[in-house]
Design an enzyme around this catalytic site. Structure first.
Site, PDB file in Angstrom:
ATOM      1  CE  LYS A   1     -23.621  -3.204   7.654  1.00 37.74           C
ATOM      2  NZ  LYS A   1     -23.634  -1.796   8.120  1.00 37.74           N
TER       3      LYS A   1
ATOM      4  CG  ASP B   1     -26.697  -0.020  12.444  1.00 33.51           C
ATOM      5  OD1 ASP B   1     -25.997  -1.298  12.266  1.00 33.51           O
ATOM      6  OD2 ASP B   1     -26.415   0.914  11.766  1.00 33.51           O
TER       7      ASP B   1
ATOM      8  CD  GLN C   1     -22.469   1.501   6.449  1.00 36.89           C
ATOM      9  OE1 GLN C   1     -23.345   0.451   6.442  1.00 36.89           O
ATOM     10  NE2 GLN C   1     -21.327   1.414   7.215  1.00 36.89           N
TER      11      GLN C   1
END
Ligand code: NAD
Length: 297
Positions: free
Chosen positions: A52, A119, A96
């Site tokens: 990412k 997200d 994460q």
């Protein structure tokens, strides 16, 4: 059979993002800024977060990687989330998953300001998605929908079977493809671990989405001739013949299924590549205030 080439599409989208960043900079704006919080040493999470951050660099975004030890307390992580929520320099951020067992993931997800939740995991964004309102779509389903759109695959009236009902893949996928419009207007069946006679469902699917986490579970006998097969699974399978001692396998037995499919995603190079760029697209939307208009400082 045609490969749905996520890697190639991702490159195409990255080039589009690069041009957008150049335009933003030229008009005196700053580049979008994504922060990623990585807790602990989970090897798969490290790979994902690295990818990412690297993708941010490739398109000219700013990125900040915040690493915390697996021993961080829930309170300390909540304080960090709050700091990122308040930081005007950060357009969007992710924490994460998975998190260490002593931290309640739901509590962390709920603490993220929906306006920075690139997200798309916060219930506010999830609810907005379900109602067709502007929102950050969760990156993996967003990537799949974009792949369907860019390959111009017909969806109206199609039978879709989604395997797996996770909040981040299976369930949102089933909602997005059943919505009115394109890509959508499908008749969707959502299967899970308690589904009886899975094959009777999968064999009806014009579009089959597998998000289960069991390597190569979907075999040729489960797939209809000519189906579009989208393999979300990323599983490490022991393989002494490789340098790392493992290889990546999807949830679909690619060699067996691909001769029957009209289109199929490879693993790697399919859905995973699209997931990362979808996060970048959400970050760009955050920077531009496209979903939630930016408040004046
Ligand atoms: P998960 O691991 O949270 O849940 C698995 C789901 O599969 C559950 O809903 C369960 O009911 C269902 N399931 C389990 N056994 C089943 C069976 N025998 N028949 C039918 N359904 C069954 O799911 P997840 O987080 O969506 O992850 C699924 C897979 O996708 C994993 O391999 C994960 O690594 C991968 N993944 C990939 C990406 C990507 O970018 N490509 C993103 C997220 C997850």
């Amino acid at each position: 059979m045609e490969i749905l080439d996520g890697k190639k599409l991702a490159e195409e989208i990255k080039n589009e993002l690069k041009s957008e960043v150049a335009e933003m900079l030229a008009s005196g704006k700053k580049a979008p800024h994504l922060a990623a919080v990585l807790v602990g040493e989970d090897p798969a999470s490290q790979v994902y977060v690295r990818s990412k951050v690297r993708s941010c660099e490739q398109v000219g975004f700013q990125s900040t990687l915040i690493r915390e030890a697996a021993t961080i307390t829930e309170e300390a992580l909540l304080a960090l989330v709050d700091k990122l929520n308040q930081d005007p320099e950060i357009d969007g951020f992710i924490v994460q998953l998975p998190l260490p067992k002593h931290i309640n993931e739901d509590k962390i997800t709920l603490a993220i300001n929906p306006e920075k939740d690139v997200d798309g995991f916060h219930p506010v964004n999830f609810g907005r998605m379900a109602q067709g309102l502007p929102c950050y779509l969760p990156a993996t389903p967003y990537g799949i929908v974009e792949m369907i759109r860019r390959y111009n695959l017909p969806t109206q009236g199609k039978e879709v079977v989604v395997l797996g009902r996770s909040n981040i893949v299976g369930t949102p996928m089933s909602i997005l493809l059943s919505r009115k419009g394109y890509p959508g207007d499908c008749t969707v069946t959502l299967c899970h671990s308690r589904t009886k006679d899975l094959t009777s469902h999968t064999r009806r699917a014009d579009i089959l989405v597998a998000a289960i986490g069991i390597p190569e579970m979907v075999t040729a006998d489960m797939v209809k001739e000519g189906a579009v097969v989208i393999d979300v699974g990323i599983n490490r399978v022991e393989d002494s013949g490789t340098e790392k001692g493992y290889r990546l396998a999807g949830d679909v037995d690619f060699d067996g299924v691909s001769p029957k499919a009209s289109y199929i995603t490879p693993v790697p190079g399919g859905v995973g590549a699209m997931t990362v760029v979808s996060l970048l697209v959400n970050t760009l939307k955050a920077a531009k205030g496209e979903i939630y208009p930016k408040k004046q400082a």
